[in-house]
Write an enzyme that holds these catalytic residues in place. Structure first.
Site, PDB file in Angstrom:
ATOM      1  CB  THR A 494      -0.911   0.006   1.246  1.00  0.00           C
ATOM      2  OG1 THR A 494      -1.477  -1.282   1.375  1.00  0.00           O
ATOM      3  CG2 THR A 494      -1.976   1.042   1.125  1.00  0.00           C
ATOM      4  CB  SER A 865       6.593 -27.143  -2.979  1.00  0.00           C
ATOM      5  OG  SER A 865       6.190 -26.678  -1.717  1.00  0.00           O
ATOM      6  CE  LYS A 908       8.470 -23.052  -0.929  1.00  0.00           C
ATOM      7  NZ  LYS A 908       8.175 -24.030  -1.956  1.00  0.00           N
TER       8      LYS A 908
HETATM    9  P1  ADP Z   1       0.865  -3.942   2.860  1.00  0.00           P
HETATM   10  O1  ADP Z   1       0.018  -3.040   2.087  1.00  0.00           O
HETATM   11  O2  ADP Z   1       1.850  -4.691   2.016  1.00  0.00           O
HETATM   12  O3  ADP Z   1       0.150  -4.838   3.763  1.00  0.00           O
HETATM   13  P2  ADP Z   1       1.765  -1.551   4.066  1.00  0.00           P
HETATM   14  O4  ADP Z   1       2.040  -0.830   2.808  1.00  0.00           O
HETATM   15  O5  ADP Z   1       0.576  -1.207   4.803  1.00  0.00           O
HETATM   16  O6  ADP Z   1       1.814  -3.080   3.798  1.00  0.00           O
HETATM   17  O7  ADP Z   1       3.079  -1.367   4.957  1.00  0.00           O
HETATM   18  C1  ADP Z   1       3.062  -1.504   6.357  1.00  0.00           C
HETATM   19  C2  ADP Z   1       4.053  -0.544   6.963  1.00  0.00           C
HETATM   20  O8  ADP Z   1       5.386  -0.964   6.726  1.00  0.00           O
HETATM   21  C3  ADP Z   1       3.937   0.830   6.407  1.00  0.00           C
HETATM   22  O9  ADP Z   1       3.970   1.736   7.439  1.00  0.00           O
HETATM   23  C4  ADP Z   1       5.167   0.976   5.550  1.00  0.00           C
HETATM   24  O10 ADP Z   1       5.619   2.289   5.552  1.00  0.00           O
HETATM   25  C5  ADP Z   1       6.150   0.071   6.209  1.00  0.00           C
HETATM   26  N1  ADP Z   1       7.091  -0.461   5.233  1.00  0.00           N
HETATM   27  C6  ADP Z   1       6.923  -1.557   4.490  1.00  0.00           C
HETATM   28  N2  ADP Z   1       7.986  -1.771   3.706  1.00  0.00           N
HETATM   29  C7  ADP Z   1       8.857  -0.792   3.944  1.00  0.00           C
HETATM   30  C8  ADP Z   1      10.147  -0.464   3.444  1.00  0.00           C
HETATM   31  N3  ADP Z   1      10.767  -1.203   2.520  1.00  0.00           N
HETATM   32  N4  ADP Z   1      10.739   0.639   3.924  1.00  0.00           N
HETATM   33  C9  ADP Z   1      10.128   1.386   4.851  1.00  0.00           C
HETATM   34  N5  ADP Z   1       8.934   1.144   5.363  1.00  0.00           N
HETATM   35  C10 ADP Z   1       8.276   0.057   4.939  1.00  0.00           C
END
Ligand code: ADP
Length: 965
Positions: A494, A865, A908
């Site tokens: 997201t 798998s 994995k």
């Molecule tokens: P998803 O939509 O994949 O379930 P989100 O986009 O809601 O996950 O992310 C969850 C939190 O983790 C957010 O606050 C995001 O900013 C943080 N986050 C995820 N990946 C990273 C990253 N590579 N660097 C910094 N923050 C991250």
């Protein structure tokens, strides 16, 4: 003096007698004395007080009257007369060479010229020494200094300066007659005196003053006149308009007669001064330079430029002062002051003051003019550029953009009626028109910066997004593709979507279709239903206010199945670039254009996305993070945000590396970082409570950032949120005393979080080591699994239930799905076959009732798998031999023992690393997937790629034997 005047006297015609006036003397004079001023017309009759220097055209006309002897270039320069002149007038020495061109810049040139011409003839009689003592004013014919009794003419607005002319209007017929009479008498002179302010009346409007002048007579008038005035030559009379040309300064001594007012006057002479005096010189230079500035900048004085440039060389100091005072816009009192001043230096200074003021005014005038010009030209420029843009677009044939064509059409229709539209309505119309589209930004460098700012790592994902933006840049539009971000929860799907919106400068809108079963949610209800509402897309467009937002469709893999219609098909209509230009919303019952919308979908599992939808998507998968990446994310992103959210300053807390590592390893082992984020927030909340309990309250609370995710995040919103976070640390710099007091306490206040006290903040560790066997016993093999939560290791356990001839069979437990059950059966067969090959006499499989279990029985599992792991587990049991230490494997097996590829290699591998696995066996077909992994993920792992089970057998048992050997 005497000699000079004598020869001038000789130029005079015999004193006119009343009889000679009528007997043709006048015509004779006209050519000489009666200047050709009638060519001049005051610019507007309503401004009789207007001053104007005779322009060079008049001067040059006068020039033609000059006798050949004094034409330019004639050798008259050396004549004693001109020598005398240059002396007298304090001429700039350089200008003596211009003697031949000497044209008095006021109107009496012609008479001068005549005088000078005759002077040339009478050269021999002249006496240079006498000439020196003459007045500074060039004598005119008849001699002005002879005029000791003059008619006193009141001037209302400004004094008349020598060398200038001034039209006045004389209403009194007696005065007019007297003026005409004196002209006829060859003594066309009068005195022009400035009117003093009327002490009784406060009105000073020009018409009132005008009236006053005409009403005042005799003594009353005399009382109202300034004593010092100007001897003025009556240059012409036309109706009641009289043009006066200033000659020299006068002072009224006594009244001679009342009607018309005639006075006796003294001729005033400038006080003698030293021409070489440095102070006077310097002052005059300053006057000249200021004059130049004013003439240059002020358009009002442009008319004077020519006169100035022509005559500047001839100006004496007194005349320079007069010139400056006359042309500048000083009020009448200041001008009169200059007129009355006989000390040349003082006069110059007064003029200088006026000029400086004038320069300031013209500067202000210039800035005002510039500002207004800029405003006008800015608008004009925009209009022009817009027109050009339109023309260029038309020329290039890119004017296909419906929206801009549409807004143009609207504008065309609105423009002619603009005045009739109420202002508030017009404002709304304009707002709506500008809303139609936000300009997209395809700057790849900027996009990279934004993506890096928001997310750590994910370099392959970022690269894919940048490629996408680059294509947009080349094509000029990013339409026509749907991005699908897939991966376990919390990996940033997201938030990457949000970053893409920010990078492209589009508005962001998110809606989740998880569990969505009603088609009407997407397509809108028909209005016949109670509580009917438009669909999500209409709501989206309404709330973002632009036609090209980025719409994030969350959880597209969890789309429900509806009883009335299939939401997947409705989504298809929404997403398909071929169809969505005419998306029909049932509620609105008009088609809306969604072709400008950029769709980004997120999903945990690609397999669950309906195929027709998947077909149209560009899948970018995000596998999850290894510990190292999580540490970076926690340090550089999550901690900062959490700290900001809790209003804690960086210097108040320190979370050690060990604590962070422990948090990741023992509390947040899943692929994403959402749980990690939660735990970190938990820690910071606890710290906040601790700080507040200790009484540490900042003077000004840090700005809290709303942790709740806003549905719509505009670019600005995102930026401002970040600003808060960034600005957090240096914020309280201003409060010095408080700061000092706090500094003392700081040592006590700093909260340290270490491995030892981590449990106080986040409770007891949730995960224990994933390894339940160390080393694995006989019949147990570690497999690698992939779930929507990321990768994980799992054990396959097999044990013998009972043995007996013909008892060979297999039981399976552990919430296995059909596929997995089948693969257990396959494994049983393949293992038996291999056993037969390796140890033909071994009847283990034929005679043993076996039980295969996959622990964590509460978790449902499925997938093919684990095939090779099951075989290995069965063989290990059959041979009573444990497999090699720290080995994990994954791969689908066919009945013949071929190994087929599997999915989720990265997950994995990450899971294997987490469980300290040293050797991994992957299907040969997955070699490419593994090679693409980042170095830090592959580091320190021995990986074998196999295409046939026999190789696994060797790796799991034989090599081990060899090693043991
Ligand atoms: P998803 O939509 O994949 O379930 P989100 O986009 O809601 O996950 O992310 C969850 C939190 O983790 C957010 O606050 C995001 O900013 C943080 N986050 C995820 N990946 C990273 C990253 N590579 N660097 C910094 N923050 C991250």
């Amino acid at each position: 003096m005497k000699g000079f005047e004598t020869h001038l006297l000789r130029l005079q015609p015999p004193s006119p007698s009343p009889s000679s006036l009528s007997n043709g003397f006048l015509p004779q004079r006209e050519g000489v004395n009666n200047l050709k001023v009638p060519t001049f017309r005051p610019r507007s009759p309503s401004s009789p007080s207007m001053l104007k220097l005779f322009s060079s055209s008049t001067a040059s006309r006068a020039h033609h009257h000059l006798s050949p002897a004094i034409r330019p270039g004639a050798s008259s320069v050396d004549s004693p007369f001109f020598k005398a002149l240059s002396h007298l007038t304090g001429l700039n020495r350089r200008s003596t060479s211009l003697g031949g061109r000497r044209v008095f810049f006021c109107s009496d040139n012609a008479s001068d010229a005549a005088a000078e011409a005759e002077a040339k003839a009478a050269e021999s009689d002249s006496d240079g020494a006498d000439a020196k003592s003459s007045s500074a004013i060039v004598p005119t014919n008849p001699r002005p200094e002879d005029c000791l009794t003059v008619l006193a003419l009141p001037v209302a607005h400004r004094p008349l300066f020598p060398g200038f002319y001034m039209p006045i209007y004389v209403k009194d017929p007696k005065v007019l007659a007297a003026l005409q009479e004196s002209r006829r008498r060859q003594a066309p002179y009068a005195g022009a005196f400035l009117l003093k302010d009327d002490p009784s009346a406060d009105s000073s409007s020009s018409t009132d003053v005008e009236k006053n002048i005409n009403e005042l007579k005799g003594k009353d008038l005399l009382k109202r006149l300034h004593e010092v005035g100007t001897l003025a030559q009556i240059s012409s009379i036309q109706g009641d308009q009289v043009i006066l040309v200033g000659h020299r300064r006068l002072r009224i001594t006594e009244m001679v007669s009342e009607e018309p007012l005639t006075v006796k006057v003294d001729h005033l002479k400038d006080k003698p001064f030293d021409m070489d005096d440095d102070v006077i010189k310097a002052t005059s230079f300053e006057v000249i330079s200021t004059l130049r500035d004013v003439l240059k900048t002020s358009s009002l004085w442009r008319d004077h430029v020519q006169t100035y440039t022509q005559h500047i060389g001839e100006f004496t100091y007194p005349r320079l002062a007069d010139f400056g005072a006359a042309i500048c816009g000083a009020n009448r009192h200041q001008a009169q002051e200059v007129l009355e001043e006989l000390d040349v230096h003082k006069r110059l200074r007064l003029t200088l003051e006026l000029m400086k003021k004038e320069r300031e005014i013209s500067k202000i005038q210039e800035t005002i003019a510039k500002a207004i010009e800029e405003k006008i030209s800015g608008e004009q420029r925009r209009y022009l550029l817009n027109e050009q843009l339109k023309a260029i677009k038309k020329e290039l044939g890119v004017e296909t953009d419906d929206k801009s064509a549409l807004s143009e059409k609207f504008k065309e229709r609105i423009d002619p009626n603009k005045e009739k539209i109420p202002a508030h309505v017009l404002q709304v119309i304009e707002e709506e028109l500008t809303k139609l589209q936000l300009d997209e930004n395809f700057d790849v460098v900027r996009a990279q910066q934004i993506l890096d700012e928001d997310h750590y790592g994910l370099s392959d994902v970022k690269e894919r997004i940048l490629e996408f933006i680059a294509v947009g840049r080349l094509r000029g539009t990013s339409q026509g593709k749907i991005i699908c971000l897939s991966g376990p929860p919390g990996v940033g799907k997201t938030s990457i979507g949000r970053s893409i919106a920010r990078a492209l400068n589009r508005k962001f809108f998110r809606f989740s279709v998880g569990g969505l079963a009603d088609v009407a949610e997407i397509k809108g209800h028909r209005r016949t239903y109670v509580g009917a509402m438009p669909g999500k897309m209409v709501q989206c467009l309404k709330s973002v206010g632009t036609a090209n937002p980025l719409v994030l469709i969350d959880e597209i893999d969890k789309l429900g199945r509806g009883h009335a219609g299939d939401p997947a098909s409705a989504l298809l209509e929404l997403l398909d670039p071929e169809q969505n230009a005419n998306f029909l919303d049932h509620y609105l019952d008009v088609t809306i254009d969604l072709s400008k919308v950029l769709f980004v979908c997120t999903a945990n599992v690609i397999d669950m996305i309906p195929n027709p939808l998947l077909d149209r998507m560009e899948v970018i998968s995000i596998a999850g993070y290894i510990t190292d990446e999580k540490v970076h994310i926690a340090r550089d992103y999550l901690e900062k945000t959490a700290r900001g959210d809790c209003g804690i300053k960086p210097e108040q807390v320190e979370v050690s590396d060990a604590a962070l590592l422990s948090l990741i390893e023992n509390y947040c082992r899943e692929a994403g970082v959402r749980n990690l984020q939660k735990q970190i927030e938990k820690i910071y909340r606890k710290i906040a409570l601790k700080l507040v309990r200790e009484g540490v309250v900042p003077e000004e609370p840090a700005v809290a950032v709303d942790a709740e995710e806003a549905e719509i995040v505009t670019k600005l919103d995102v930026e401002s949120t970040e600003n808060h976070v960034v600005e957090e640390s240096p914020a309280p710099a201003a409060k010095e005393p408080k700061e000092e007091a706090q500094n003392e306490k700081k040592a006590v206040e700093k909260v340290m979080i270490d491995e030892s006290n981590l449990a106080d903040y986040v409770g007891k560790p949730v995960f224990h080591a994933e390894k339940i066997y160390e080393p694995t016993p006989v019949g147990v093999v570690m497999g690698l699994a992939w779930t929507s939560m990321g990768g994980s290791t799992l054990y396959i356990e097999t044990t013998v239930v009972e043995e007996g001839e013909g008892k060979g069979c297999l039981n399976v437990t552990g919430q296995l799905g059909d596929v997995m059950k089948e693969s257990a059966q396959i494994a049983h067969t393949v293992a038996r076959k291999i056993m037969l090959e390796k140890e033909p006499e071994n009847q283990f499989f034929a005679n043993s009732k076996l039980h295969l279990h996959v622990p964590a029985g509460a978790t449902p599992k499925d997938g093919p798998s684990a095939g090779c792991t099951m075989i290995t587990s069965l063989l290990s049991l059959a041979m009573k031999k444990p497999v090699q230490k720290d080995l994990a494997m994954t791969g689908e097996v066919t009945l013949t023992g071929r190994i087929l590829p599997i999915g989720g290699v990265k997950e994995k591998t990450i899971a294997a690393r987490r469980s300290q696995v040293k050797t991994i066996i992957f299907p040969e077909a997955n070699r490419r997937d593994f090679d693409e992994l980042a170095e830090n993920v592959k580091e320190g792992l021995a990986v074998h790629f196999v295409d046939d089970y026999k190789k696994i057998f060797d790796l799991a048992f034989v090599s081990d034997n060899k090693q043991q050997d």
